[in-house]
Design a protein around this motif. Structure first.
Motif, short mmCIF file in Angstrom:
data_model
loop_
_atom_site.label_atom_id
_atom_site.label_comp_id
_atom_site.label_asym_id
_atom_site.label_seq_id
_atom_site.Cartn_x
_atom_site.Cartn_y
_atom_site.Cartn_z
N CYS A 1 3.50 10.11 -2.64
CA CYS A 1 2.47 9.36 -3.36
C CYS A 1 2.96 9.15 -4.78
O CYS A 1 3.22 10.12 -5.51
CB CYS A 1 1.13 10.11 -3.37
SG CYS A 1 -0.12 9.23 -4.35
N HIS B 1 -3.81 4.40 -4.76
CA HIS B 1 -2.58 5.18 -4.68
C HIS B 1 -1.63 4.56 -3.66
O HIS B 1 -2.04 4.13 -2.59
CB HIS B 1 -2.88 6.63 -4.28
CG HIS B 1 -3.47 7.43 -5.39
ND1 HIS B 1 -3.26 8.79 -5.51
CD2 HIS B 1 -4.25 7.07 -6.46
CE1 HIS B 1 -3.89 9.23 -6.59
NE2 HIS B 1 -4.50 8.20 -7.16
N ARG B 2 -0.37 4.51 -4.03
CA ARG B 2 0.65 3.96 -3.12
C ARG B 2 1.41 5.10 -2.48
O ARG B 2 2.06 5.89 -3.16
CB ARG B 2 1.62 3.06 -3.90
CG ARG B 2 2.65 2.39 -3.01
CD ARG B 2 3.29 1.22 -3.70
NE ARG B 2 4.18 1.60 -4.76
CZ ARG B 2 5.50 1.75 -4.62
NH1 ARG B 2 6.06 1.57 -3.45
NH2 ARG B 2 6.23 2.08 -5.65
N VAL B 3 1.30 5.20 -1.17
CA VAL B 3 1.97 6.25 -0.40
C VAL B 3 2.99 5.59 0.51
O VAL B 3 2.67 4.65 1.24
CB VAL B 3 0.95 7.06 0.43
CG1 VAL B 3 1.66 8.12 1.26
CG2 VAL B 3 -0.10 7.70 -0.48
N CYS C 1 0.25 10.42 -7.48
CA CYS C 1 0.14 11.88 -7.56
C CYS C 1 1.48 12.51 -7.93
O CYS C 1 1.54 13.65 -8.38
CB CYS C 1 -0.33 12.47 -6.23
SG CYS C 1 -1.99 11.94 -5.73
N ARG D 1 -9.05 8.61 0.28
CA ARG D 1 -8.61 7.48 -0.54
C ARG D 1 -9.76 6.79 -1.28
O ARG D 1 -9.68 6.55 -2.47
CB ARG D 1 -7.85 6.46 0.32
CG ARG D 1 -7.31 5.28 -0.48
CD ARG D 1 -6.56 4.31 0.39
NE ARG D 1 -5.25 4.80 0.75
CZ ARG D 1 -4.16 4.64 0.01
NH1 ARG D 1 -4.24 4.01 -1.15
NH2 ARG D 1 -3.00 5.09 0.41
N CYS E 1 -0.89 14.17 4.08
CA CYS E 1 -0.91 12.71 3.92
C CYS E 1 -2.16 12.14 4.60
O CYS E 1 -2.83 11.26 4.03
CB CYS E 1 0.35 12.11 4.53
SG CYS E 1 0.59 10.39 4.10
N PHE F 1 -8.60 8.78 -4.28
CA PHE F 1 -7.22 8.28 -4.39
C PHE F 1 -7.10 6.78 -4.22
O PHE F 1 -6.09 6.27 -3.75
CB PHE F 1 -6.33 9.00 -3.35
CG PHE F 1 -6.36 10.49 -3.48
CD1 PHE F 1 -5.94 11.13 -4.63
CD2 PHE F 1 -6.83 11.27 -2.42
CE1 PHE F 1 -5.98 12.50 -4.74
CE2 PHE F 1 -6.85 12.66 -2.52
CZ PHE F 1 -6.43 13.28 -3.69
N HIS G 1 -5.08 12.90 2.39
CA HIS G 1 -5.01 12.00 1.24
C HIS G 1 -5.61 10.64 1.61
O HIS G 1 -6.37 10.06 0.84
CB HIS G 1 -3.55 11.87 0.81
CG HIS G 1 -3.33 11.12 -0.47
ND1 HIS G 1 -3.27 9.74 -0.52
CD2 HIS G 1 -3.13 11.55 -1.74
CE1 HIS G 1 -3.04 9.36 -1.76
NE2 HIS G 1 -2.96 10.44 -2.53
N GLU G 2 -5.27 10.15 2.81
CA GLU G 2 -5.78 8.86 3.27
C GLU G 2 -7.29 8.90 3.50
O GLU G 2 -8.01 7.95 3.17
CB GLU G 2 -5.07 8.42 4.56
CG GLU G 2 -3.66 7.91 4.34
CD GLU G 2 -3.62 6.73 3.38
OE1 GLU G 2 -4.32 5.72 3.62
OE2 GLU G 2 -2.89 6.82 2.38
#
Length: 199
Positions: A100, A126-128, A103, A119, A112, A123, A115-116
């Motif tokens: 990420c 955020h670009r993961v 982060c 989102r 992950c 988050f 995190h999604e």
């Protein structure tokens, strides 16, 4: 390799810390060197021999952000080659790691997914990216991402200011907490003022 090698131990950096003279060393290596060589609270930089005051806490020295960025690039390269990477949240090892950019953290598949799920709440934006799908522009973004505060509990805050009194980079929270009533400048303004001196 010189960007990721500590001049004291000649090994890959562990917790790189940058001194006032802009030389960077592993936190533990620097601490040991300072304790062995210090006289009356002053020790010489192992690289340029500039005299530096022994800090109260070596952990609070400026983090070597450039070195950390290069270490992250090295981690991505190893991950693309199939090596396991430690998750920055749960420390579980995985070959299917993502990163990420907001982060600044490597994440195992489980973290992950969490995190999604969060989102929209925490988050958003955020670009993961999965390590195995990194492109040239992702490596550039990894090297150019902002530096974050090294103060405990402020690690997610970008350092955008300089405390002139303490001569350290700080975040917005630091201004109201640890550096209240200190002289503060924006990082860009301070960098422009120091540019001729550095040259």
């Amino acid at each position: 390799l010189k960007y990721i090698t500590c001049p004291i131990c000649q090994d890959t950096f562990t917790e790189p810390k940058t001194m006032e003279c802009l030389h960077t060393f592993c936190c533990e290596c620097l601490k040991e060197h300072a304790l062995k060589t210090q006289q009356e609270g002053i020790f010489p930089c192992p690289e340029c021999h500039a005299n530096v005051g022994v800090p109260d806490c070596f952990d609070q020295l400026q983090t070597g952000f450039i070195q950390n960025s290069w270490l992250d690039v090295l981690t991505v390269r190893k991950g693309r080659d199939g090596s396991e990477i430690s998750c920055g949240s749960c420390t579980k090892q995985s070959t299917e790691t993502s990163f990420c950019f907001e982060c600044g953290r490597f994440m195992c598949p489980g973290c992950c997914d969490a995190h999604e799920i969060l989102r929209k709440m925490a988050f958003e934006g955020h670009r993961v990216t999965a390590i195995k799908q990194f492109k040239v522009e992702d490596y550039d973004a990894l090297l150019k991402r902002p530096s974050f505060c090294s103060q405990k509990y402020h690690e997610k805050e970008a350092t955008k200011f300089v405390c002139v009194d303490c001569k350290i980079c700080i975040c917005q929270i630091c201004i109201i907490t640890e550096h209240k009533n200190h002289s503060i400048e924006s990082l860009d303004k301070a960098a422009n003022a120091q540019r001729p001196e550095v040259k």
